[in-house]
Design an enzyme around this catalytic site. Structure first.
Site, PDB file in Angstrom:
ATOM      1  N   ASN A 199       0.857  -1.188   0.000  1.00 61.28           N
ATOM      2  CA  ASN A 199       0.000   0.000   0.000  1.00 61.28           C
ATOM      3  C   ASN A 199       0.892   1.237   0.000  1.00 61.28           C
ATOM      4  O   ASN A 199       1.481   1.574   1.020  1.00 61.28           O
ATOM      5  CB  ASN A 199      -0.880  -0.047   1.256  1.00 61.28           C
ATOM      6  CG  ASN A 199      -1.708   1.210   1.438  1.00 61.28           C
ATOM      7  OD1 ASN A 199      -1.825   2.038   0.526  1.00 61.28           O
ATOM      8  ND2 ASN A 199      -2.289   1.359   2.627  1.00 61.28           N
ATOM      9  N   TRP A 200       0.982   1.881  -1.147  1.00 60.73           N
ATOM     10  CA  TRP A 200       1.872   3.050  -1.260  1.00 60.73           C
ATOM     11  C   TRP A 200       1.300   4.291  -0.597  1.00 60.73           C
ATOM     12  O   TRP A 200       1.993   5.294  -0.438  1.00 60.73           O
ATOM     13  CB  TRP A 200       2.157   3.347  -2.741  1.00 60.73           C
ATOM     14  CG  TRP A 200       3.173   2.448  -3.351  1.00 60.73           C
ATOM     15  CD1 TRP A 200       3.616   1.235  -2.859  1.00 60.73           C
ATOM     16  CD2 TRP A 200       3.891   2.670  -4.571  1.00 60.73           C
ATOM     17  NE1 TRP A 200       4.554   0.698  -3.705  1.00 60.73           N
ATOM     18  CE2 TRP A 200       4.740   1.562  -4.756  1.00 60.73           C
ATOM     19  CE3 TRP A 200       3.889   3.691  -5.523  1.00 60.73           C
ATOM     20  CZ2 TRP A 200       5.590   1.461  -5.859  1.00 60.73           C
ATOM     21  CZ3 TRP A 200       4.729   3.588  -6.628  1.00 60.73           C
ATOM     22  CH2 TRP A 200       5.572   2.473  -6.776  1.00 60.73           C
ATOM     23  N   LYS A 201       0.004   4.266  -0.263  1.00 61.41           N
ATOM     24  CA  LYS A 201      -0.658   5.442   0.311  1.00 61.41           C
ATOM     25  C   LYS A 201      -0.428   6.654  -0.622  1.00 61.41           C
ATOM     26  O   LYS A 201      -0.364   6.475  -1.839  1.00 61.41           O
ATOM     27  CB  LYS A 201      -0.167   5.690   1.736  1.00 61.41           C
ATOM     28  CG  LYS A 201      -0.228   4.408   2.583  1.00 61.41           C
ATOM     29  CD  LYS A 201      -0.025   4.612   4.050  1.00 61.41           C
ATOM     30  CE  LYS A 201      -0.124   3.270   4.748  1.00 61.41           C
ATOM     31  NZ  LYS A 201      -0.049   3.358   6.195  1.00 61.41           N
ATOM     32  N   HIS A 207      -9.419   1.152   4.828  1.00 58.64           N
ATOM     33  CA  HIS A 207      -8.168   1.312   5.568  1.00 58.64           C
ATOM     34  C   HIS A 207      -8.419   2.242   6.757  1.00 58.64           C
ATOM     35  O   HIS A 207      -9.229   3.176   6.664  1.00 58.64           O
ATOM     36  CB  HIS A 207      -7.096   1.897   4.643  1.00 58.64           C
ATOM     37  CG  HIS A 207      -5.735   1.874   5.262  1.00 58.64           C
ATOM     38  ND1 HIS A 207      -5.339   2.806   6.191  1.00 58.64           N
ATOM     39  CD2 HIS A 207      -4.693   1.018   5.121  1.00 58.64           C
ATOM     40  CE1 HIS A 207      -4.114   2.521   6.590  1.00 58.64           C
ATOM     41  NE2 HIS A 207      -3.693   1.438   5.954  1.00 58.64           N
ATOM     42  N   GLU A 240      -6.857   4.648   7.882  1.00 54.41           N
ATOM     43  CA  GLU A 240      -6.646   6.067   7.587  1.00 54.41           C
ATOM     44  C   GLU A 240      -7.888   6.678   6.945  1.00 54.41           C
ATOM     45  O   GLU A 240      -8.180   7.858   7.130  1.00 54.41           O
ATOM     46  CB  GLU A 240      -5.394   6.236   6.710  1.00 54.41           C
ATOM     47  CG  GLU A 240      -4.125   6.008   7.531  1.00 54.41           C
ATOM     48  CD  GLU A 240      -2.934   5.506   6.738  1.00 54.41           C
ATOM     49  OE1 GLU A 240      -2.924   5.596   5.507  1.00 54.41           O
ATOM     50  OE2 GLU A 240      -1.991   5.009   7.398  1.00 54.41           O
ATOM     51  N   GLU A 253      -5.220  -5.006  10.703  1.00 62.20           N
ATOM     52  CA  GLU A 253      -4.179  -4.006  10.934  1.00 62.20           C
ATOM     53  C   GLU A 253      -4.475  -3.270  12.232  1.00 62.20           C
ATOM     54  O   GLU A 253      -5.324  -2.353  12.253  1.00 62.20           O
ATOM     55  CB  GLU A 253      -4.151  -2.993   9.789  1.00 62.20           C
ATOM     56  CG  GLU A 253      -3.898  -3.614   8.432  1.00 62.20           C
ATOM     57  CD  GLU A 253      -3.368  -2.581   7.452  1.00 62.20           C
ATOM     58  OE1 GLU A 253      -2.253  -2.756   6.967  1.00 62.20           O
ATOM     59  OE2 GLU A 253      -4.069  -1.586   7.190  1.00 62.20           O
ATOM     60  N   GLY A 261       2.536   2.286  10.696  1.00 64.27           N
ATOM     61  CA  GLY A 261       3.464   3.398  10.506  1.00 64.27           C
ATOM     62  C   GLY A 261       4.180   3.832  11.770  1.00 64.27           C
ATOM     63  O   GLY A 261       4.808   4.885  11.810  1.00 64.27           O
ATOM     64  N   SER A 264       3.564  -2.109  10.291  1.00 66.19           N
ATOM     65  CA  SER A 264       5.020  -2.106  10.462  1.00 66.19           C
ATOM     66  C   SER A 264       5.686  -3.432  10.090  1.00 66.19           C
ATOM     67  O   SER A 264       6.674  -3.831  10.713  1.00 66.19           O
ATOM     68  CB  SER A 264       5.382  -1.698  11.896  1.00 66.19           C
ATOM     69  OG  SER A 264       4.921  -0.391  12.179  1.00 66.19           O
ATOM     70  N   GLY A 322       2.861  -1.152   4.235  1.00 77.06           N
ATOM     71  CA  GLY A 322       2.853   0.264   3.862  1.00 77.06           C
ATOM     72  C   GLY A 322       4.256   0.745   3.534  1.00 77.06           C
ATOM     73  O   GLY A 322       4.779   0.544   2.434  1.00 77.06           O
ATOM     74  N   GLY A 323       4.902   1.359   4.515  1.00 80.65           N
ATOM     75  CA  GLY A 323       6.209   1.984   4.305  1.00 80.65           C
ATOM     76  C   GLY A 323       7.235   1.092   3.617  1.00 80.65           C
ATOM     77  O   GLY A 323       7.990   1.555   2.748  1.00 80.65           O
TER      78      GLY A 323
HETATM   79  P1  PGA Z   1       2.944   0.300   7.555  1.00 82.92           P
HETATM   80  O1  PGA Z   1       1.467   0.496   6.973  1.00 82.92           O
HETATM   81  O2  PGA Z   1       3.478  -1.000   7.011  1.00 82.92           O
HETATM   82  O3  PGA Z   1       3.709   1.487   7.100  1.00 82.92           O
HETATM   83  O4  PGA Z   1       2.810   0.233   9.058  1.00 82.92           O
HETATM   84  C1  PGA Z   1       0.601  -0.589   6.820  1.00 82.92           C
HETATM   85  C2  PGA Z   1      -0.709  -0.135   6.250  1.00 82.92           C
HETATM   86  O5  PGA Z   1      -1.170   0.945   6.614  1.00 82.92           O
HETATM   87  O6  PGA Z   1      -1.322  -0.822   5.406  1.00 82.92           O
END
Ligand code: PGA
Length: 246
Positions: free
Chosen positions: A9-11, A91, A93, A161, A167, A206, A227-228
């Site tokens: 997930n590049w966000k 998600h 977010e 998650e 993050g 993470s 994500g990251g």
């Molecule tokens: P992260 O994000 O790996 O940066 O913690 C995961 C996600 O939000 O899908």
């Protein structure tokens, strides 16, 4: 056998130049036995599809309606039309920053399934909810309200998650992940029956190359939503390898 999935997930990260990361993933993992899904921002979906014919491309959200006067939104059928195979729905977010309810997420997931996309539906508790020992009731409520009745193991994936692990560098303990995933497996089967018993359950929060192998050993973990660590080939490729060999 459940086919495992590594989803990135590049966000709201990445530029046209970032497509080179996808090109490198395509070169290194074109014959993978797992599903590799890259979810870049919407304007990169079509070029990403062209760069990586053997990987799956996913979006990060869709609108619940088929079309209409919804300025700034994108329909599930257009995502499909430009080559997406999947879409992340709900998600945390978006649940938080866009006030998306589980009821809305169910409508979006239904739109995704109707358009022929795989819905990757996210659930997870906040730190306050975990500290109040509400994790399993929260997951049950989110699953009951977010999953369409038409969801099956083929068309839907659930990503667990924990919000406090996204993050932050904080990873849930293996026992916490195992408990949540076993609970989700049982709840999804109870809710939707045998057709959903093998629905893929991804862990997210993470995930890094350094902890991936340990996470993939946990019971009922069928992959990860990253994500990251999905933004750069050097970070994501070892996670994919850990899942391929798990
Ligand atoms: P992260 O994000 O790996 O940066 O913690 C995961 C996600 O939000 O899908």
């Amino acid at each position: 056998m459940i086919k495992k999935m590594a989803a990135g997930n590049w966000k709201m990260n990445g530029m046209l130049d970032s497509l080179k990361e996808i090109e490198r993933l395509q070169a290194a993992h074109s014959n993978s036995k797992i599903d590799i899904v890259i979810c870049p921002p919407a304007p990169l979906l079509l070029p990403a599809r062209k760069k990586a014919p053997d990987l799956l491309i996913g979006a990060q959200d869709c609108h619940q309606e088929v079309s209409g006067a919804h300025t700034g939104d994108v329909s599930a059928s257009l995502l499909k039309d430009v080559g997406a195979a999947a879409v992340i729905i709900g998600h945390s977010e978006r649940r938080q920053a866009h006030a998306e309810s589980s009821a809305l997420i169910k409508e979006k997931a239904t739109a995704a399934l109707n358009a022929g996309l795989t819905a990757i539906i996210c659930i997870g508790e906040t730190l306050e909810q975990r500290q109040a020992e509400e994790t399993l009731p929260v997951l049950k409520d989110q699953l009951e309200k977010s999953l369409p009745e038409t969801a099956t193991a083929q068309n839907t994936v659930v990503a667990y998650e924990p919000v406090w692990a996204i993050g932050t560098g904080l990873v849930a303990e293996p026992a916490q992940i195992g408990e949540a995933h076993r609970f989700c497996r049982a709840q999804i089967t109870k809710q939707l029956g045998a057709k959903a018993a093998n629905m893929r359950l991804l862990y997210g929060g993470s995930v890094k190359a350094a902890n991936a192998a340990e996470i993939f050993k946990i019971d009922c973990v069928d992959g990860a939503l990253v994500g990251g660590a999905s933004l750069r080939f050097e970070d994501f490729s070892p996670i994919i390898e850990a899942l391929e060999t798990a």
